[in-house]
Design a protein around this motif. Structure first.
Motif, mmCIF file in Angstrom:
data_model
loop_
_atom_site.group_PDB
_atom_site.id
_atom_site.type_symbol
_atom_site.label_atom_id
_atom_site.label_comp_id
_atom_site.label_asym_id
_atom_site.label_seq_id
_atom_site.Cartn_x
_atom_site.Cartn_y
_atom_site.Cartn_z
ATOM 1 N N ALA A 177 -7.539 -80.381 -2.058
ATOM 2 C CA ALA A 177 -9.461 -80.385 -1.982
ATOM 3 C C ALA A 177 -9.688 -78.974 -2.468
ATOM 4 C CB ALA A 177 -9.796 -80.626 -0.874
ATOM 5 N N LEU A 178 -8.676 -77.861 -2.016
ATOM 6 C CA LEU A 178 -9.320 -76.596 -2.881
ATOM 7 C C LEU A 178 -8.478 -77.147 -4.494
ATOM 8 C CD1 LEU A 178 -9.420 -74.196 -2.384
ATOM 9 C CD2 LEU A 178 -7.678 -72.807 -1.590
ATOM 10 N N ASP B 17 -7.472 -68.543 -0.972
ATOM 11 C CA ASP B 17 -7.132 -69.115 -0.351
ATOM 12 C C ASP B 17 -8.110 -70.033 0.602
ATOM 13 O OD1 ASP B 17 -7.728 -67.170 1.574
ATOM 14 O OD2 ASP B 17 -6.390 -67.073 2.244
ATOM 15 N N ARG B 18 -9.669 -68.972 -0.759
ATOM 16 C CA ARG B 18 -10.190 -70.260 0.382
ATOM 17 C C ARG B 18 -11.857 -70.663 -1.160
ATOM 18 N NH1 ARG B 18 -11.086 -65.369 2.472
ATOM 19 N NH2 ARG B 18 -13.191 -63.887 2.926
ATOM 20 N N GLU C 273 -2.011 -78.392 4.378
ATOM 21 C CA GLU C 273 -3.158 -79.775 3.487
ATOM 22 C C GLU C 273 -4.317 -79.761 3.582
ATOM 23 O OE1 GLU C 273 -1.276 -78.528 6.629
ATOM 24 O OE2 GLU C 273 -3.140 -78.362 8.103
ATOM 25 N N ASP C 274 -4.916 -78.638 3.069
ATOM 26 C CA ASP C 274 -5.600 -78.068 2.787
ATOM 27 C C ASP C 274 -5.950 -77.987 0.630
ATOM 28 O OD1 ASP C 274 -7.192 -78.412 5.326
ATOM 29 O OD2 ASP C 274 -7.138 -76.210 5.504
ATOM 30 N N CYS D 233 -3.684 -70.799 2.083
ATOM 31 C CA CYS D 233 -4.625 -72.149 3.036
ATOM 32 C C CYS D 233 -3.428 -72.567 3.458
ATOM 33 C CB CYS D 233 -5.080 -72.210 1.835
ATOM 34 S SG CYS D 233 -4.013 -73.617 0.527
#
Ligand SMILES: *Cc1c(COP(=O)(O)O)cnc(C)c1O
Length: 230
Positions: free
Chosen positions: A144-145, A101-102, A140-141, A137
């Protein structure tokens, strides 16, 4: 027939019926057996019934079971929260990770994936239930991820995973899974995997496009957390 064998037959029947109800081919829906807190013997029994994919949440526990089961051709999926200091053994000992998630975690997994192994299959975990969930995540992120993870050399981005807030409200179950499916469509990458649906909501998940259902309790019985997980 053992309890686990009976449970596997019941879950397979649920998957078949749910697939039929939504006009899907049930061979496109994988059964991921979630074996956390259960002994290696339970995995052995499930494997004897033709289950090949196992999901684990706790690294030390998973590695111990893997060491006991090296004689079986199993596919291992890491589905729990990932601390950055644990990425190396995950990169070395699993075929799939559903809970990325990141970006920092993905970068470490890619850098630490042994190059003699196939790329590590990755699902990005998305928080589709808002503030009530800590993992995943934010939607909205996600674009990009996903774009960044898709560019990492030793990973293969396969799709998305979610653990919606548990609810008996079937319409709410459908809404959460439909949201994950839409998020994947919107990414417009070549993704083929939706990891969603657990013991209590696999029917809704299959109706909304699940390709892995992650089933623990319905296969292995209730989990006993009396002993703290390692
Ligand atoms: C424990 C767990 C499951 C299995 O849940 P059941 O309700 O027992 O089927 C599925 N996915 C994840 C990420 C889990 O942690």
């Amino acid at each position: 027939m053992s309890t686990i064998a009976k449970n596997i037959a019941k879950v397979r029947a649920r998957i078949r019926e749910a697939a039929q109800a939504s006009g899907r081919d049930s061979s496109t829906i994988g059964l991921l057996a979630v074996s956390k807190t259960k002994p290696a013997d339970a995995i052995r029994e499930a494997h004897a019934e033709g289950v090949a994919d196992f999901g684990e949440n706790y690294l030390q526990e998973a590695l111990a079971k893997q060491a006991e089961l090296t004689d079986l051709p199993l596919t291992w999926h890491f589905i729990g929260p990932i601390q950055s200091n644990k990425t190396k053994p995950i990169a070395e000992h699993f075929h799939w990770v559903h809970s990325v998630d990141r970006l920092k975690i993905a970068e470490r997994l890619s850098a630490q994936r042994p190059t003699h192994l196939a790329p590590l299959n990755i699902c990005l975990q998305v928080n589709v239930s808002g503030e009530t969930s800590k993992s995943g995540c934010a939607p909205e992120d996600l674009p990009a991820l996903a774009k960044a993870v898709a560019g990492l050399p030793n990973l293969r981005l396969r799709g998305l995973m979610a653990i919606p807030e548990p609810t008996d409200d079937v319409a709410a179950q459908h809404a959460a899974f439909a949201r994950l499916c839409q998020l994947m469509t919107d990414l417009d990458l070549a993704l083929d995997t939706l990891s969603m649906g657990m013991s209590h909501d696999l029917e809704a998940a299959i109706a909304e496009g699940a390709t892995w259902v992650r089933i623990g309790t319905a296969l292995f019985g209730a989990r006993d957390y009396g002993q703290p997980a390692p």
